[in-house]
Design a protein around this motif. Structure first.
Motif, PDB file in Angstrom:
ATOM      1  N   PHE A 152       0.848  -1.166   0.045  1.00 20.07           N
ATOM      2  CA  PHE A 152      -0.022  -0.088  -0.241  1.00 20.07           C
ATOM      3  C   PHE A 152       0.747   1.147  -0.065  1.00 20.07           C
ATOM      4  O   PHE A 152       1.897   1.245   0.668  1.00 20.07           O
ATOM      5  CB  PHE A 152      -0.909   0.035   1.192  1.00 20.07           C
ATOM      6  N   LEU A 153       0.532   2.320  -0.722  1.00 20.12           N
ATOM      7  CA  LEU A 153       1.195   3.554  -0.471  1.00 20.12           C
ATOM      8  C   LEU A 153       0.151   4.713  -0.237  1.00 20.12           C
ATOM      9  O   LEU A 153      -0.960   4.540  -0.816  1.00 20.12           O
ATOM     10  CB  LEU A 153       1.602   3.798  -2.331  1.00 20.12           C
ATOM     11  N   THR A 154       0.701   5.533   0.593  1.00 15.13           N
ATOM     12  CA  THR A 154       0.016   6.688   1.082  1.00 15.13           C
ATOM     13  C   THR A 154       0.922   7.769   1.041  1.00 15.13           C
ATOM     14  O   THR A 154       2.167   7.315   1.186  1.00 15.13           O
ATOM     15  CB  THR A 154      -0.790   6.458   2.342  1.00 15.13           C
ATOM     16  N   LEU A 155       0.371   8.867   1.462  1.00 17.44           N
ATOM     17  CA  LEU A 155       1.279  10.270   1.482  1.00 17.44           C
ATOM     18  C   LEU A 155       1.149  10.576   3.150  1.00 17.44           C
ATOM     19  O   LEU A 155       0.009  10.781   3.540  1.00 17.44           O
ATOM     20  CB  LEU A 155       0.874  11.131   0.461  1.00 17.44           C
ATOM     21  N   GLY A 156       2.368  10.970   3.498  1.00 15.68           N
ATOM     22  CA  GLY A 156       2.317  11.628   4.910  1.00 15.68           C
ATOM     23  C   GLY A 156       1.736  12.916   5.011  1.00 15.68           C
ATOM     24  O   GLY A 156       1.646  13.616   5.949  1.00 15.68           O
ATOM     25  N   ASN A 157       1.706  13.614   3.773  1.00 19.30           N
ATOM     26  CA  ASN A 157       1.253  15.029   3.749  1.00 19.30           C
ATOM     27  C   ASN A 157      -0.547  15.002   3.846  1.00 19.30           C
ATOM     28  O   ASN A 157      -0.896  16.289   3.664  1.00 19.30           O
ATOM     29  CB  ASN A 157       1.588  15.534   2.420  1.00 19.30           C
TER      30      ASN A 157
END
Length: 162
Positions: A152-157
């Motif tokens: 899974f890929l997500t953004l910390g922003n």
């Protein structure tokens, strides 16, 4: 439409199927499979196209990896209106609401000291992008015989609710 294109199903068969099984007054589907195929061929979206690579062969069975290029996946995420509207471009310093105590609050990645210090080292007009990759085993069928380990890929922003 992807199944129709990949299976090379004829237009006549598919048009009859759509017309027979559609219970809508106005169908959201194209009028013909030819129109649908033409529409799909015009789309250039990283969210549709997976790449496939054979990873290994065990006991005569090919194990394949289906993936997106990470840059394309990030591009697809950032293009989502919900993500773009809630994207944090600059670090944030949060302080307790209590006026007597000036306690610093840490909760999100973009609220930490490292983020704020690193931002100062970047050239003007550049921002940090936090890419978070994680994997977890999952079962693909109800019996538990077929499982996988998607990454899974997500953004910390982004705020957690997004």
């Amino acid at each position: 439409m992807v199944l129709i294109v990949e299976s090379n199903i004829s237009n006549k068969v598919e048009d009859k199927f759509f017309n027979r099984h559609s219970n809508l007054e106005k169908s959201p589907l194209p009028k013909s499979t030819k129109d649908g195929k033409d529409y799909l061929n015009q789309i250039s979206s990283p969210s549709i196209d997976f790449k496939k690579k054979s990873v290994t062969n065990y006991a005569g069975v090919d194990f394949k990896l289906y993936y997106h290029l990470i840059f394309r996946a990030i591009q697809a995420l950032v293009q989502q209106p919900e993500v773009a509207d809630n994207f944090v471009h600059k670090g944030v310093v949060k302080v307790s609401q209590n006026t007597e105590s000036k306690t610093r609050i840490y909760g999100k990645l973009y609220e930490c000291d490292w983020w704020l210090k690193t931002e100062k080292l970047l050239p003007p007009m550049n921002n940090l992008l936090s890419v978070i990759l994680y994997s977890d085993a999952t079962i693909f069928d109800g019996i538990g015989k077929t499982s996988g380990h998607p990454v899974f890929l997500t953004l910390g922003n982004l705020v957690n609710r997004i």
